[in-house]
Design a protein around this motif. Structure first.
Motif, mmCIF file in Angstrom:
data_model
loop_
_atom_site.group_PDB
_atom_site.id
_atom_site.type_symbol
_atom_site.label_atom_id
_atom_site.label_comp_id
_atom_site.label_asym_id
_atom_site.label_seq_id
_atom_site.Cartn_x
_atom_site.Cartn_y
_atom_site.Cartn_z
ATOM 1 N N GLU A 259 39.508 33.427 24.322
ATOM 2 C CA GLU A 259 40.955 33.284 24.501
ATOM 3 C C GLU A 259 41.548 34.541 25.110
ATOM 4 O O GLU A 259 42.378 34.474 26.033
ATOM 5 N N GLU A 260 41.144 35.711 24.603
ATOM 6 C CA GLU A 260 41.651 36.963 25.164
ATOM 7 C C GLU A 260 41.220 37.125 26.618
ATOM 8 O O GLU A 260 42.008 37.545 27.470
ATOM 9 N N LEU A 261 39.964 36.782 26.910
ATOM 10 C CA LEU A 261 39.466 36.919 28.273
ATOM 11 C C LEU A 261 40.193 35.974 29.215
ATOM 12 O O LEU A 261 40.542 36.360 30.346
ATOM 13 N N GLN A 262 40.462 34.759 28.771
ATOM 14 C CA GLN A 262 41.175 33.813 29.626
ATOM 15 C C GLN A 262 42.582 34.307 29.942
ATOM 16 O O GLN A 262 43.036 34.214 31.083
ATOM 17 N N TYR A 263 43.271 34.834 28.943
ATOM 18 C CA TYR A 263 44.620 35.351 29.170
ATOM 19 C C TYR A 263 44.584 36.512 30.158
ATOM 20 O O TYR A 263 45.398 36.588 31.091
ATOM 21 N N THR A 264 43.640 37.426 29.987
ATOM 22 C CA THR A 264 43.547 38.591 30.872
ATOM 23 C C THR A 264 43.223 38.168 32.303
ATOM 24 O O THR A 264 43.818 38.667 33.268
ATOM 25 N N LEU A 265 42.282 37.248 32.452
ATOM 26 C CA LEU A 265 41.924 36.793 33.800
ATOM 27 C C LEU A 265 43.073 36.045 34.460
ATOM 28 O O LEU A 265 43.306 36.191 35.675
ATOM 29 N N ASN A 266 43.798 35.245 33.705
ATOM 30 C CA ASN A 266 44.954 34.540 34.263
ATOM 31 C C ASN A 266 46.014 35.513 34.761
ATOM 32 O O ASN A 266 46.603 35.324 35.831
ATOM 33 N N GLU A 267 46.279 36.562 33.987
ATOM 34 C CA GLU A 267 47.264 37.556 34.401
ATOM 35 C C GLU A 267 46.807 38.291 35.647
ATOM 36 O O GLU A 267 47.602 38.544 36.565
ATOM 37 N N ALA A 268 45.540 38.650 35.680
ATOM 38 C CA ALA A 268 45.033 39.346 36.870
ATOM 39 C C ALA A 268 45.114 38.456 38.094
ATOM 40 O O ALA A 268 45.504 38.900 39.187
ATOM 41 N N ALA A 269 44.767 37.188 37.959
ATOM 42 C CA ALA A 269 44.852 36.262 39.096
ATOM 43 C C ALA A 269 46.288 36.071 39.542
ATOM 44 O O ALA A 269 46.571 35.995 40.747
ATOM 45 N N ARG A 270 47.197 35.994 38.563
ATOM 46 C CA ARG A 270 48.606 35.814 38.920
ATOM 47 C C ARG A 270 49.118 36.996 39.727
ATOM 48 O O ARG A 270 49.841 36.820 40.726
ATOM 49 N N ARG A 271 48.745 38.210 39.344
ATOM 50 C CA ARG A 271 49.193 39.397 40.077
ATOM 51 C C ARG A 271 48.637 39.404 41.504
ATOM 52 O O ARG A 271 49.362 39.711 42.459
ATOM 53 N N ILE A 272 47.372 39.073 41.634
ATOM 54 C CA ILE A 272 46.766 39.090 42.977
ATOM 55 C C ILE A 272 47.412 38.048 43.875
ATOM 56 O O ILE A 272 47.724 38.314 45.048
#
Length: 1440
Positions: free
Chosen positions: A1241-1254
């Motif tokens: 769950e933590e990894l999914q949230y972090t990856l989603n945020e990183a993708a959103r920024r890019i």
């Protein structure tokens, strides 16, 4: 070199993530590409066919024009010769009618007969009478009155009625195209006007042999052309959708119509001939005078046969040109220009031969004719006085052609310009025909077409072959998506269920079938590529004997075969995608269990694990299992959607509004599409667990079922694989069986057996009466054990044939399957096949009369053919014994009677051994005898060759048979160029004939009472306990007690947690939560972030006691209860949704958080697991290790952003998300550690945020949902699910009715064994008596002596001289030899016919083969679904 570099780059990428980057890469996993040799073959065939069409059309028209010229009253021939040529001209008109009559008579007598309607028959007879009258008048009366050039132009007017109907019915798709038929009418009328003007100019300019009678014949020609133009009325009416009911009725009894109308046309044509030339014409016919016209007979017969053959050949090659998709180049172009080509050829010959004819005439110059301005006039004036000595037929024909040309305006004594009238007439007629048949150039055809779908009429007009082909071509041909995008006349889509049955396959064998399925997934579903085949498919694998009892614990776990299968699926998935499977579901089922995989391109793969304690084992019962599930349950499910009650928060992905009601919408794509697909277009692909095939092989079989609605099944060319002498023998045996036997069955009737390893079945055929229901019969009699269970595929085909369905064979559809490599395994396999084949063939022959009535493909002649083949197989042992006796004669010089006695002893001894000894000993003795026989046959082979050399001739019965058979097999192999090397194994096949046809027959018959499978048998019932997660395992002895101590990882964790609670009571709540997380760990994976999955679990209700009682009460009830209503499997809803990629929004996350707020409640609703589930799930959890997550995430992002033309953004995302993943996990987990739920769950949230920024930085926010969905799929864990109540109820009822494990007590077993032995004894006695009678008859013929009873055959030496001593042959041997030779010749001719049509199919397939073209894919931010049942109702994502 480039391929090596590409594989190296992929390996380097894997090596960055794991120390084990090595993988298997199965042969054939690479992407299919068009082969240049096939492209060249297609172009070569198109050129050859086009040239043949043009040549045959020119020869047909030219020979007809020459015949009309020879029978003209103005020709230089005598009256008798002209009358004979006229008779042959009439025969030319009769030939196609006679051919149609014979074909229609055959179909009405041996195929199907439908009584015609009187009204429709009357209309057809009237039209055909008018057409026959016009054709006879124009060809027999009018055309002989005109010159050869005018006759070339006149027939062009027969298109006028077609042009008129095109205008009346407005058949043009675009309004401006109306100009084509209008121009056609104008040009044809202009041509007739110019014809009259040209005749007026001839009369007025004093062209010789011209008079005013020509106007009368011109009028008759116009009327006759109008009558002939009625011939193609059906084409226009079919295209206009008028009188469709009458046309449908006409199609039903067309054979009878053609039978009657062809007779009418023959009578009218002969009537016109005898009426005009027997009564009206002067002089009348003198039949006795024909014997005096010897030269005319030779020339006339050559012209007649040339015209008849070339007309039929032009028609056939024209059909071939259309079927190979060369309509423009090989059909329209040569047929349209056949008229101008005939004119050019005639003028060329005229100019080439005119000089020779000139020297035969008296010397004439222009100066002798005062006032003549035409250089042709002097030549033509003296042409009638030519006296050619020793003339050749060609010279005589050229003389008549020249004389006919001299009757045109070209012979005007004043000017040549009047000849332009004839030229303009020809141009107008030709352009009028082209304008009328413009649609031929625009015609599109499917990959494979029936002739009736290309041409309206079966009959061609030999007198106007080019006009007939063009006007007979259908204006509207049924088109499909694979030929014309956007066409409104597409054929129905089809659904194909690939069903493979597995029984103890090895790892490599499983690798073949899985590679084939993934190959088909890539072919069908790759969005990067456009394909021309409209079909959807699912893959189902049914694993027999999938479970085992673990020793010591008695746990029910999957066995090693299932573990191998799971490893193969994962491995093949890696090969095709370089990542782990995305979505996996583990489902418990009443029959055992089910694994569900979403393949890389979105198609579904189901693995059904059968527990033999819950459901019947073996292949036939697996087939019944998937046929009832796919055809019965799924078909009923999609046709009767389940109505659901009103809910506050229904599942968005499963509802559709229809007339104010709510229904569960099947989320499985094929289930949803199945609603719009008939059972005729639902196909079952039966496969074995080791079959290897390419997508093209499946598509070619689909073509056969799509083309003919009466085809219930189709099979391909099976290639045995493996190594060793037994495989070599089977390679040639399979080749001969397919080259000759299966092609003969296909051509003359229907294939009797479609092998279960690679066959396509039509759903409606399997669902027919007396097929699937009869197929569920449990064997109770001895004969049923042999027929039903020993060769289930042959029995299923027998049931289809008896119900009127046809089974076909496609030689271009190649499949590869493992064959027995050991002698014992081979004998045991054939021990099942031999008696089953005989039993099913005899069953079919026994019901021969009823089958002939029902099945249009089977005739009494075909039944007789099968009787002959069965008789030959029964006499096989005696024939081989006599062959061995002959070998003794050739090799050792033993006398004939003694050699027969010696040859009979070994088979009798072996038969006694088979009765007394055990199976393994029987096979050992058979192997030893096979080697001895092989040496004897080898010696015999060379002895026969030596005997032919010694006698100085091969023209002996044995020599002729050996040489002709060798030549025939060699030619057959040459006609199969891709399989030509199999001819090498022919010698191996020859020397093993005694083993395959004598010893094996004895072994099969004597062991008929053994109904075990015989191959792939395994004794693996239990296995040792697998120690997974064991921390401590000790066996201790305390005094007299033996104590076993074992501590697992879970026990250790639980103990540590209890100690922690005792030390730190304040942390009790946290420990409780962690303990609950450990307990519900599996189920938390199952829900991950799929809210709609949770909603569905809430909707599932439990059965009441009443429904349980109803279930037990319906054990023998054949009618379906209301509980069998729709309710798709839980596994079905895990299938990728067409709206799951882009329809998620913020509300989904909020809803999920609300539902997930109480994990303790979720633990209460946990689906109980069977013992086998956890070990299987642990295998798939390996995808959530740190090392695998990196590779999976990279490949998932690349796949998600395919076709977006954003390569730079894609690589940036891959790089940044990989760095983010490394930063999150590098120091927290090891490379092989599986992440917990909280970590995911933590990894999914972090990856989603990183993708959103890019994406925001690159201003590509519209791709955010797609990228998040890709991340979610990467992190999803294997789901543990259960079936819906309705499907669970279906399986329980199905098992109770048909698939409950058979329990037979010892008394029943004894009865069955006794009946089987009785049947065995009867069969052996019958075989023994028949073969002994044959051997005894031969023995006594040998004993009596060849001088008393023998047939004397003249003996010729190779130089042609006759020997003084004739060859003496026994009548019985000669009869058998001739019968076998006739059988081989018949099969060889059938093979030639089949090869031609196989070539047509292959070329047409290669012409429409899949093109790998990248297309941009629209980004669907909003979802739109079309409701096919409510006109105008559109459901969007906002509505849902």
């Amino acid at each position: 070199m480039e391929e090596l570099k590409q594989r190296g780059r992929k390996r380097e990428g894997r090596h960055r993530d794991t120390w084990d980057p090595f993988q298997l890469n199965p042969i054939g996993a690479e992407k299919e590409e068009k082969r240049r040799c096939f492209a060249l073959l297609q172009n070569l065939v198109a050129v050859v066919v086009g040239v043949l069409v043009l040549a045959s059309a020119v020869m047909s028209k030219g020979s007809l024009l020459v015949l009309t010229t020879l029978c003209s009253p103005k020709s230089l021939r005598s009256d008798v010769e002209r009358q004979f040529y006229t008779l042959l001209l009439m025969c030319v008109l009769l030939t196609p009618n006679v051919l149609v009559f014979l074909k229609s008579l055959w179909k009405c007598a041996f195929k199907s007969y439908v009584p015609p309607q009187k009204k429709t028959m009357g209309i057809m007879c009237a039209i055909e009478s008018l057409v026959a009258l016009g054709t006879a008048v124009l060809v027999l009366i009018v055309m002989p009155q005109f010159d050869i050039l005018t006759n070339l132009c006149i027939p062009g007017g027969v298109c006028i009625f077609s042009s008129v109907l095109q205008i009346v019915f407005r058949l043009q798709r675009e309004r401006w195209m109306m100009i084509y038929p209008i121009c056609s009418i104008i040009l044809v009328v202009s041509g007739y006007v110019l014809l009259g003007v040209d005749h007026y100019v001839r009369v007025s300019s004093y062209v010789p042999s011209q008079n005013s009678d020509g106007y009368f014949y011109i009028g008759i020609a116009i009327v006759a052309s109008l009558l002939i133009s009625l011939n193609w009325w059906e084409n226009l009416f079919q295209a206009s959708n008028n009188i469709q009911e009458m046309l449908r009725d006409l199609d039903a009894f067309k054979d009878m119509v053609y039978l009657v109308t062809s007779l009418i046309r023959i009578v009218i044509t002969m009537g016109v001939y005898f009426l005009y030339y027997g009564l009206m014409s002067q002089p009348t016919i003198v039949w006795s005078a024909f014997t005096k016209a010897k030269g005319a007979v030779q020339i006339g017969l050559v012209l007649f046969f040339l015209q008849a053959f070339c007309s039929a050949a032009c028609h056939w090659f024209g059909v071939v040109a259309c079927k190979i998709h060369a309509v423009r180049f090989s059909f329209a172009l040569p047929v349209s220009f056949s008229g101008p080509a005939t004119l050019i050829l005639g003028i060329t010959l005229f100019l080439a031969q005119a000089e020779k004819l000139y020297y035969f005439s008296e010397v004439a110059t222009v100066q002798n004719y005062v006032g003549v301005n035409n250089t042709f006039w002097p030549f033509c004036s003296k042409l009638a006085d030519v006296k050619v000595k020793n003339y050749t037929p060609v010279m005589l024909v050229m003389l008549e052609i020249s004389n006919s040309i001299c009757k045109t305006s070209l012979n005007s004594p004043n000017e040549i310009w009047p000849f332009s009238m004839l030229v303009l007439e020809g141009v107008c007629m030709w352009l009028g025909l082209m304008a009328c048949t413009y649609y031929v150039w625009r015609m599109k055809v499917q990959r494979i077409e029936r002739t009736s779908q290309l041409f309206v009429r079966r009959l061609y007009e030999s007198a106007f072959i080019d006009l007939s082909l063009l006007l007979n071509t259908k204006m509207k041909v049924v088109r499909s998506r694979n030929t014309e995008q956007g066409s409104s006349e597409e054929v129905e889509n089809c659904v194909i269920y690939l069903c493979a049955t597995m029984w103890h396959e090895t790892y490599d064998e499983m690798l073949k079938i899985l590679t084939s399925m993934f190959r088909l997934d890539r072919y069908r579903g790759d969005p990067k590529e456009e394909h021309k085949d409209c079909f959807d498919f699912e893959c189902h694998i049914y694993v027999d004997d999938a479970f085992m009892k673990e020793k010591n614990t008695e746990k029910n776990l999957v066995n090693t075969y299932v573990n191998d299968l799971i490893d193969v699926v994962v491995e093949v998935y890696r090969v095709f995608t370089n990542k782990e499977p995305d979505e996996v579901s583990i489902i418990e089922a009443p029959y055992g269990g089910r694994l569900m995989f979403v393949m890389p391109e979105g198609n579904m793969l189901y693995v059904h694990l059968k527990d033999k304690t819950l459901i019947r084992n073996k292949k036939r019962w697996s087939q019944i299992m998937y046929l009832y599930y796919l055809l019965g349950w799924k078909g009923y499910n999609v046709k009767n959607p389940q109505k659901i009650t009103r809910q506050n928060n229904p599942c968005r992905a499963s509802l559709i509004s229809l007339d104010g009601e709510s229904y569960l919408l099947p989320s499985h794509d094929n289930d949803s599409k199945r609603r719009h697909i008939s059972d005729d277009n639902t196909y079952i692909m039966a496969l074995d667990g080791d079959t290897d095939f390419h997508p093209s092989a499946l598509i070619l079989l689909v073509d056969r079922l799509r083309m003919y609605r009466t085809v219930g099944a189709a099979c391909g060319r099976i290639h045995p694989t493996g190594m060793g002498p037994m495989v070599w023998y089977q390679k040639f045996e399979y080749a001969v069986g397919h080259w000759l036997q299966k092609t003969a069955e296909h051509v003359f009737g229907s294939v009797l057996c479609s092998p279960g390893c690679f066959s396509l079945f039509r759903g409606s055929a399997l669902m027919d009466d007396n097929v699937l229901k009869r197929y569920t019969t449990t064997a109770s009699k001895a004969s049923e054990y042999v027929q039903y269970d020993q060769g289930e595929d042959r029995w299923l085909c027998t049931l289809l044939l008896q119900q009127g369905w046809r089974v076909e064979y496609n030689a271009a559809s190649d499949a590869y399957t493992n064959s027995p490599q050991e002698f014992k395994e081979f004998y045991n396999q054939r021990r099942r096949w031999g008696p089953s084949t005989l039993a099913n063939t005899l069953d079919l022959l026994h019901s021969g009369k009823e089958t002939v009535k029902r099945n249009t493909s089977i005739s009494m002649l075909y039944i007789l053919y099968q009787i002959f083949t069965v008789s030959s197989s029964i006499l096989g042992p005696a024939s081989v014994t006599l062959m061995i006796a002959g070998a003794f004669q050739f090799v050792f010089g033993v006398e004939g009677t003694l050699s027969i006695v010696i040859a009979v002893i070994p088979p009798i001894v072996y038969m006694i051994i088979c009765f007394l000894a055990k199976t393994n000993f029987q096979i050992t003795i058979a192997a030893i005898m096979s080697v001895i026989y092989a040496f004897l046959m080898t010696a015999s082979f060379f002895a026969i060759i030596g005997d032919m050399v010694k006698q100085g001739t091969f023209i002996t019965p044995t020599g002729l048979f050996l040489v002709s058979s060798a030549i025939m097999y060699l030619v057959t192999a040459l006609l199969h160029p891709q399989e030509f090397t199999l001819i090498i194994y022919g010698l191996m096949y020859f020397i093993c004939i005694p083993s395959g046809y004598l010893l094996l027959t004895i072994y099969s018959l004597v062991n008929m009472d053994n109904v075990s499978w015989g191959t792939r048998e395994s004794n693996k019932g239990t296995e040792h306990q697998k120690r997974v997660g064991v921390v401590c395992n000790r066996d201790c002895r305390l005094c007299c007690w033996d104590v076993k101590m074992e501590i697992t990882q879970e026990t250790e964790n639980l103990v540590l947690q209890q100690i922690q609670q005792a030390v730190n009571p304040n942390a009790q709540a946290a420990v409780k939560t962690e303990l609950l997380s450990q307990i519900s760990h599996d189920n938390l994976y199952a829900v991950n972030t799929h809210k709609h999955m949770l909603d569905h679990n809430k909707q599932v209700t439990h059965k009441t006691a009443e429904s349980e009682e109803n279930l037990s009460r319906s054990k023998d009830d054949d009618t379906d209860s209301d509980s069998e209503r729709s309710g798709s499997s839980r596994s079905c809803e895990k299938k990728k949704d067409s709206f799951s990629d882009d329809s998620d929004d913020e509300d989904d996350v909020n809803d999920y958080n609300d539902d997930d707020s109480n994990p303790e409640d979720m633990a209460i609703e946990v689906v109980p697991e069977c013992e086998w589930v956890k070990p299987v799930r642990d295998v798939f959890l390996k995808k959530l290790t740190y090392a695998n997550l990196k590779r999976n995430l990279q490949e998932q992002i690349r796949y998600t952003l395919r076709n977006k033309n954003q390569e730079d953004l894609c690589e940036e995302l891959v790089l940044m998300l990989t760095d983010t993943l490394n930063a999150e996990l590098r120091d927290k987990v090891g490379p092989e550690d599986i992440l917990t739920v909280s970590q995911l769950e933590e990894l999914q949230y972090t990856l989603n945020e990183a993708a959103r920024r890019i994406l925001k930085t690159n201003r590509m926010e519209r791709l955010e949902r797609r990228v998040k969905r890709g991340i979610e799929r990467t992190l999803v864990a294997p789901q543990i699910e259960k079936l819906s109540e309705d499907e669970d109820d279906f399986w329980k009822k199905l098992i109770e009715r048909y698939l409950k494990p058979i329990e037979v007590d010892e008394a029943q077993k004894k009865d069955v064994r006794r009946e089987l032995k009785s049947l065995r004894n009867k069969a052996v006695f019958l075989y023994f008596i028949i073969n002994v009678l044959w051997v005894v008859a031969t023995f006594f013929l040998q004993a009596i002596g060849s001088d008393v009873l023998s047939i004397k055959i003249p003996k010729y030496f190779p130089n042609g001289t006759l020997s003084d001593e004739p060859l003496k042959v026994e009548p019985l041997s000669l009869m058998f030899l001739l019968s076998f030779a006739v059988l081989l010749i018949v099969q060889f001719l059938a093979m030639l016919y089949h090869r031609v049509y196989t070539l047509i199919h292959v070329v047409s397939y290669r012409g429409t083969e899949k093109d790998y073209k990248v297309k941009d894919e629209e980004d669907d931010d909003g979802l739109t679904l079309e409701n096919h049942f409510a006109n105008g109702l559109i459901i969007t994502s906002d509505d849902l």
